[in-house]
Design an enzyme around this catalytic site. Sequence first.
Site, PDB file in Angstrom:
ATOM      1  CB  ALA A 159      -0.867  -0.029   1.338  1.00 13.11           C
ATOM      2  CB  SER A 160       3.901   2.101   1.808  1.00 14.21           C
ATOM      3  OG  SER A 160       3.278   2.290   3.201  1.00 14.21           O
ATOM      4  CB  CYS A 161       4.899   0.325  -3.141  1.00 14.63           C
ATOM      5  SG  CYS A 161       6.368  -0.455  -2.035  1.00 14.63           S
TER       6      CYS A 161
END
Length: 82
Positions: free
Chosen positions: A3-5
Amino acid sequence: MIASCTKLLTSICVLQCVERGLVSVTEPVENILPELKDMDIVTLEAGELKTTKAQGKITLAHLMTHTSGEAYEFPGTNPQIA
């Protein structure tokens, strides 16, 4: 965490759409994603997280700067302010 990527890629795609005049970062996000109309947001009151109806419209700028009031929950924990 995947998700952060995706935040960087998503932001680039949104800004490309802004450059092309397809969207504005100041327009209500419900114009693009109708399911986000009349969303509950999370507020911090007296040290506790509370949900309430948003007073204004959530915009793309709010989502991109994590100031929309939207929250997410990690399994087994309380909601975290996004």
